[in-house]
Structure formats: C-alpha cells, structure tokens
Design a protein around this motif. Structure first.
Motif, PDB file in Angstrom:
ATOM      1  N   SER A   3       1.119  -1.368   0.236  1.00 19.98           N
ATOM      2  CA  SER A   3       0.281  -0.115  -0.166  1.00 19.98           C
ATOM      3  C   SER A   3       1.096   1.011  -0.384  1.00 19.98           C
ATOM      4  O   SER A   3       1.612   1.252   0.974  1.00 19.98           O
ATOM      5  N   ALA A   4       0.813   2.143  -0.767  1.00 18.86           N
ATOM      6  CA  ALA A   4       0.869   3.276  -0.929  1.00 18.86           C
ATOM      7  C   ALA A   4       0.909   4.574   0.131  1.00 18.86           C
ATOM      8  O   ALA A   4       1.757   5.183   0.319  1.00 18.86           O
ATOM      9  N   GLY A   5      -0.921   3.793  -0.086  1.00 16.52           N
ATOM     10  CA  GLY A   5      -1.529   5.011   0.846  1.00 16.52           C
ATOM     11  C   GLY A   5      -2.229   5.827  -0.493  1.00 16.52           C
ATOM     12  O   GLY A   5      -2.328   7.070   0.388  1.00 16.52           O
ATOM     13  N   THR A   6      -2.392   6.022  -1.504  1.00 15.46           N
ATOM     14  CA  THR A   6      -2.992   6.812  -2.389  1.00 15.46           C
ATOM     15  C   THR A   6      -4.745   6.847  -2.028  1.00 15.46           C
ATOM     16  O   THR A   6      -4.885   7.369  -2.434  1.00 15.46           O
ATOM     17  N   ARG A   7      -4.875   5.339  -1.659  1.00 17.54           N
ATOM     18  CA  ARG A   7      -6.014   5.701  -1.592  1.00 17.54           C
ATOM     19  C   ARG A   7      -6.616   6.056  -0.203  1.00 17.54           C
ATOM     20  O   ARG A   7      -7.640   7.000   0.471  1.00 17.54           O
ATOM     21  N   LEU A  54     -11.691   1.738   7.036  1.00 15.51           N
ATOM     22  CA  LEU A  54     -10.002   0.970   7.360  1.00 15.51           C
ATOM     23  C   LEU A  54      -9.233   0.712   6.604  1.00 15.51           C
ATOM     24  O   LEU A  54      -9.578  -0.445   6.097  1.00 15.51           O
ATOM     25  N   ALA A  55      -8.919   1.410   5.645  1.00 13.30           N
ATOM     26  CA  ALA A  55      -7.606   1.053   4.323  1.00 13.30           C
ATOM     27  C   ALA A  55      -6.218   0.975   4.659  1.00 13.30           C
ATOM     28  O   ALA A  55      -5.883   0.603   3.377  1.00 13.30           O
ATOM     29  N   ALA A  56      -5.961   0.879   5.785  1.00 14.86           N
ATOM     30  CA  ALA A  56      -4.844   0.376   5.811  1.00 14.86           C
ATOM     31  C   ALA A  56      -4.846  -1.481   5.464  1.00 14.86           C
ATOM     32  O   ALA A  56      -5.442  -1.920   5.393  1.00 14.86           O
ATOM     33  N   VAL A  88      -2.816  -4.172   6.312  1.00 18.16           N
ATOM     34  CA  VAL A  88      -2.855  -4.600   8.109  1.00 18.16           C
ATOM     35  C   VAL A  88      -2.142  -5.997   7.871  1.00 18.16           C
ATOM     36  O   VAL A  88      -2.844  -7.210   6.921  1.00 18.16           O
ATOM     37  N   PRO A 128      -4.468 -11.658  15.281  1.00 22.29           N
ATOM     38  CA  PRO A 128      -5.749 -11.716  15.494  1.00 22.29           C
ATOM     39  C   PRO A 128      -7.000 -10.696  15.335  1.00 22.29           C
ATOM     40  O   PRO A 128      -6.927  -9.917  15.046  1.00 22.29           O
ATOM     41  N   LYS A 129      -7.755 -11.300  14.692  1.00 28.30           N
ATOM     42  CA  LYS A 129      -8.831 -10.707  13.504  1.00 28.30           C
ATOM     43  C   LYS A 129      -9.159  -9.203  14.670  1.00 28.30           C
ATOM     44  O   LYS A 129     -10.674  -9.515  15.604  1.00 28.30           O
ATOM     45  N   PHE A 147     -12.041  -2.422   4.568  1.00 26.36           N
ATOM     46  CA  PHE A 147     -12.031  -2.565   2.265  1.00 26.36           C
ATOM     47  C   PHE A 147     -11.054  -3.760   2.819  1.00 26.36           C
ATOM     48  O   PHE A 147     -11.231  -4.823   2.977  1.00 26.36           O
ATOM     49  N   LYS A 148     -12.019  -4.477   1.531  1.00 21.67           N
ATOM     50  CA  LYS A 148     -11.521  -5.759   1.239  1.00 21.67           C
ATOM     51  C   LYS A 148     -10.365  -5.616  -0.497  1.00 21.67           C
ATOM     52  O   LYS A 148     -11.236  -5.300  -1.163  1.00 21.67           O
ATOM     53  N   LEU A 149      -9.101  -6.431  -0.004  1.00 23.98           N
ATOM     54  CA  LEU A 149      -7.728  -6.231  -1.606  1.00 23.98           C
ATOM     55  C   LEU A 149      -8.031  -7.751  -2.145  1.00 23.98           C
ATOM     56  O   LEU A 149      -7.509  -8.915  -1.374  1.00 23.98           O
ATOM     57  N   ASN A 152     -11.812  -3.895  -3.800  1.00 20.90           N
ATOM     58  CA  ASN A 152     -11.583  -3.676  -4.683  1.00 20.90           C
ATOM     59  C   ASN A 152     -10.394  -4.629  -5.146  1.00 20.90           C
ATOM     60  O   ASN A 152      -9.852  -5.065  -4.497  1.00 20.90           O
TER      61      ASN A 152
HETATM   62  O1  PMT Z   1      -2.482   2.414  -1.055  1.00 20.08           O
HETATM   63  P1  PMT Z   1      -2.815   2.105  -2.209  1.00 20.08           P
HETATM   64  O2  PMT Z   1      -1.767   2.006  -2.782  1.00 20.08           O
HETATM   65  O3  PMT Z   1      -3.747   2.878  -2.524  1.00 20.08           O
HETATM   66  O4  PMT Z   1      -3.696   0.911  -1.688  1.00 20.08           O
HETATM   67  C1  PMT Z   1      -5.313   0.973  -1.306  1.00 20.08           C
HETATM   68  C2  PMT Z   1      -5.240  -0.680  -1.321  1.00 20.08           C
HETATM   69  C3  PMT Z   1      -5.624  -1.387  -2.165  1.00 20.08           C
HETATM   70  C4  PMT Z   1      -4.376  -1.474   0.117  1.00 20.08           C
HETATM   71  C5  PMT Z   1      -6.999  -0.683  -0.231  1.00 20.08           C
HETATM   72  O5  PMT Z   1      -7.970   0.435  -1.019  1.00 20.08           O
HETATM   73  C6  PMT Z   1      -7.222  -2.377   0.644  1.00 20.08           C
HETATM   74  O6  PMT Z   1      -8.087  -2.242  -0.049  1.00 20.08           O
HETATM   75  N1  PMT Z   1      -7.177  -1.951   1.965  1.00 20.08           N
HETATM   76  C7  PMT Z   1      -7.355  -3.027   2.588  1.00 20.08           C
HETATM   77  C8  PMT Z   1      -6.297  -4.129   2.399  1.00 20.08           C
HETATM   78  C9  PMT Z   1      -6.617  -5.946   2.749  1.00 20.08           C
HETATM   79  O7  PMT Z   1      -7.166  -6.558   1.962  1.00 20.08           O
HETATM   80  O8  PMT Z   1      -6.868  -5.644   3.540  1.00 20.08           O
HETATM   81  P2  PMT Z   1      -6.701  -7.468   4.864  1.00 20.08           P
HETATM   82  O9  PMT Z   1      -7.704  -8.028   4.255  1.00 20.08           O
HETATM   83  O10 PMT Z   1      -5.326  -7.662   5.572  1.00 20.08           O
HETATM   84  O11 PMT Z   1      -7.909  -6.573   5.845  1.00 20.08           O
HETATM   85  C10 PMT Z   1      -8.886  -5.897   6.013  1.00 20.08           C
HETATM   86  C11 PMT Z   1      -9.755  -4.992   6.972  1.00 20.08           C
HETATM   87  O12 PMT Z   1      -9.593  -5.515   8.154  1.00 20.08           O
HETATM   88  C12 PMT Z   1      -9.001  -4.070   6.417  1.00 20.08           C
HETATM   89  O13 PMT Z   1      -9.515  -3.152   6.539  1.00 20.08           O
HETATM   90  C13 PMT Z   1      -8.084  -3.785   7.450  1.00 20.08           C
HETATM   91  O14 PMT Z   1      -7.584  -2.713   7.739  1.00 20.08           O
HETATM   92  C14 PMT Z   1      -8.473  -4.620   8.883  1.00 20.08           C
HETATM   93  N2  PMT Z   1      -7.685  -5.952   9.383  1.00 20.08           N
HETATM   94  C15 PMT Z   1      -7.114  -6.099   9.315  1.00 20.08           C
HETATM   95  C16 PMT Z   1      -6.226  -7.177  10.448  1.00 20.08           C
HETATM   96  C17 PMT Z   1      -6.345  -7.304  11.385  1.00 20.08           C
HETATM   97  N3  PMT Z   1      -5.094  -7.876  12.203  1.00 20.08           N
HETATM   98  N4  PMT Z   1      -7.070  -6.064  11.871  1.00 20.08           N
HETATM   99  C18 PMT Z   1      -8.062  -4.827  10.638  1.00 20.08           C
HETATM  100  O15 PMT Z   1      -8.593  -4.155  11.235  1.00 20.08           O
END
Ligand code: PMT
Length: 342
Positions: free
Chosen positions: A93-97, A205-207, A209, A241-242, A260-262, A288
């Motif tokens: 993640s570059a942090g663009t979103r 929550l776009a990070a 993680v 842990p989630k 967010f779900k990537l 996305n």
């Molecule tokens: O920054 P860019 O380059 O523009 O990219 C943006 C992005 C693609 C990274 C963004 O749009 C995005 O999709 N972010 C979520 C990435 C992801 O799929 O994360 P995840 O599946 O690990 O987590 C799903 C969600 O749960 C996220 O919102 C995350 O913040 C949250 N999470 C995850 C794990 C954890 N232990 N605790 C959490 O809260």
C-alpha cells in the motif's frame, strides 16, 4: 575468481506447486475473542509515544465538539524480523487510497484523524510526492527567485488553498505507525477516545494490515546472520488476531465501521467481502482488486445487492479520482447511520 561455467537455473514454481502454495479456499480469519485481545495487548508492549498520541487525539476530538469525525487508516503495516530492525515484511500500500479519501472527507467538512504508515502518502502533499512527481520539477528560477512554474500555478494554488483551509481549521490530525504492533495499539486507543463521538464517528479502514507477525518471545534482538554456504531463513509467524469485531462491539460501539477488502482474483472478491461483513458485523466492506483499484470498487452491505462504483472512460481520461465518487456515497450512508442511531 572464476565465474565461468553454467549458471544454475533460477528455480521457478511449477503451475501445480503454485496452486498448492496459495490456499484459495482459506476462509476469512475468525474474529478475535476477549481472551485474544487480552493476550495480545499484554504480551506486546505499547509504543513509548502512545500516551502523547492519545493526548493529541483527545484534544482533537474535544475541539471538534458535535461535528463529524473520521478515522482514516492508510498504508501498510510492517512485521519486523529483528528487534533492532534491519529486515521486515511489508504489506502492499502506497497510501494513495487513504490520503486521497482523506482530502475528500476534509472537503466535506469532516475532521480527519489520519492514522498512516510513516512516510507513506499524505493528504495534499501526495500531489508532489517523490513516488509520482518530484516537487522540484514544478519549480523554476525567475530573477534569482525560486517560484512555481507558470503551467503548474493553477493546480498548485488549488491544492495549496485546500491544504491551508484544512490546516487553519485544525481539521487534520496526523498519527503515524510503522509496525503492526504500533498500528494495533494506536487503533485501539484512538477507537476508545472516539467513543464520545458516538455515531458521528466513522471508521474508514483502508490500511493494509499484516495477517501474520512474530511474537516478542521469538524475535531475535540483533540482525539475523547469514552463514557461508547459504543457510535458509525459515520463519515461523503467528496469526494476527482479527480485531475488527472487537472494534465493532467493544472499542467503538455506535460508530459506523467500513473495512476494505483487497483481492487479486475477481472470482472471490464479493464472497470474501460478504464473509468479512457477516463475521465482523460491521456496516460496509469496500472491495477492490489490485489491478483495477483506481478505476472501480464495490460496496458490499448487509441485506442489499452490491453497488459498483466505476469511473467512465471519459473520467479516466480527465484524471477524475475514484475517491471523489466513493466519499459522497460513503457520507450518504454515514448520514443514514446517524439518523437511524437517533
Ligand atoms: O494505498 P494504495 O496503494 O492506494 O492501496 C490501497 C489498498 C488497496 C491497500 C486499499 O484500498 C485496501 O484494499 N486496503 C485493505 C487491504 C486488505 O485487504 O486488508 P485485509 O484483508 O488484511 O484486511 C481487511 C480489513 O480489516 C482492512 O480494512 C484492515 O484495515 C482490517 N484489519 C485487518 C487485519 C487486522 N488484524 N485488523 C484489521 O483491522
């Protein structure tokens, strides 16, 4: 040294091996229980600066009284492999979103807490960042004075005015993280502080993680040494842990939560987003795909069909940012959330 002789072929995974390496059937991780939360936070010490961040955050929330406030998380968390860290695992993640979304929230009158990976993109300065444009390319010398080149004046004036307006109104609080542990401690602390805002608080929550980490008891203090002869580095990571359901139920009850779900495979995006929604009981998952994330996203919400938001060809050509469509649609839902919470 004799470097002649056959070059060993790079070992590549066969298609079969590659299929086995990726478990596509893996379900969304189960929600963390109270005991997981206690174990995690007891065994992973908070960052030293956390009290100071908490103080800034409390002051910020108080300052914004009865207004809307959004926590935007942005950028990827790291997993250090050593205590005195030379090497770490990173998340994409570059942090663009996050940075782009934060700007549209600010324009719509939200106070924004921007919990971001240190040195990732920031609202406003992202337009002139090293990863897209070097700011020096926008400048020139005019009679010994350094000024913005004529062709960029209008664009930079617009960005500068928005930046100044957000600053003058103290609308933006920047909180940094680097590691997964710093992120989780800060997220929990900020969430609890935001309880006082009730439904006016929005979590975006776009990070990206980390799903795995090395617990403190297994992290070596010093840089891991490689030995002559090419020893392998075998890593043993625990699942993170989630905490999303703890956030929904305990840390910020009353707030509207968006995760967010990537994914990279379009076949599983919707089902993974729905699973996350059911498992963590929050209000909205924005799905996305890595390949198309700048041009289309999908809103997945309980009990209604998915809503796709797509840029038209025209909009792609004229540089419209998809966040300019995502944020108004998000705010519409946040308004409904505040109304129904009354
Ligand atoms: O920054 P860019 O380059 O523009 O990219 C943006 C992005 C693609 C990274 C963004 O749009 C995005 O999709 N972010 C979520 C990435 C992801 O799929 O994360 P995840 O599946 O690990 O987590 C799903 C969600 O749960 C996220 O919102 C995350 O913040 C949250 N999470 C995850 C794990 C954890 N232990 N605790 C959490 O809260």
């Amino acid at each position: 040294m004799d470097t002649s002789g056959p070059v060993p072929p790079t070992r590549r995974l066969s298609t079969g091996e590659r299929e086995q390496a990726i478990d596509r059937s893996a379900p969304v991780l189960p929600p963390a229980l109270e005991i997981d939360e206690n174990n995690y936070f007891e065994n992973n010490a908070p960052p030293e600066y956390l009290d100071e961040l908490a103080r800034q955050c409390e002051e910020f929330v108080k300052m914004h009284g009865t207004g809307r406030i959004v926590l935007v998380t942005s950028g990827g968390t790291t997993v250090p492999l050593e205590n005195q860290t030379v090497r770490f695992i990173d998340n994409f993640s570059a942090g663009t979103r996050g940075a782009t979304s934060a700007e549209y929230f600010l324009e719509n009158g939200y106070a924004v807490i921007f919990l971001h990976r240190q040195f990732s993109l920031l609202p406003y300065s992202r337009h002139y960042s090293h990863s897209t444009n070097c700011f020096l390319d926008f400048m020139e010398e005019n009679d010994g004075q350094v000024v913005v080149s004529q062709q960029y004046q209008q664009q930079m004036r617009t960005v500068l005015r928005k930046y100044r307006a957000a600053k003058d109104r103290n609308q933006l609080l920047l909180l940094p993280f680097t590691t997964i542990n710093q992120y989780l401690h800060t997220l929990r602390t900020v969430s609890v502080i935001l309880q006082s805002a009730g439904p006016r608080a929005l979590f975006y929550l776009a990070a990206a993680v980390s799903d795995f980490f090395i617990p403190p008891s297994r992290i070596p203090e010093h840089k891991i040494q490689s030995k002559a002869g090419g020893n392998k580095l075998i890593m043993d990571l625990d699942p993170v842990p989630k905490f999303l359901n703890r956030l929904v139920e305990r840390w910020a009850p009353g707030a509207m939560i968006i995760s967010f779900k990537l994914e990279t495979d379009s076949e599983i995006l919707i089902s993974k987003a729905r699973q996350a929604l059911e498992r963590y009981s929050h209000q909205l998952v924005i799905g996305n795909l890595l390949q198309t994330r700048k041009n289309e996203i999908v809103f997945v919400e309980p009990e209604v069909p998915e809503t796709w938001i797509r840029l038209s060809d025209e909009q792609i050509k004229d540089g419209t940012e998809i966040e300019s469509l995502i944020i108004p649609a998000t705010i519409e839902r946040h308004t409904a959330w505040i109304e129904q919470s009354k």
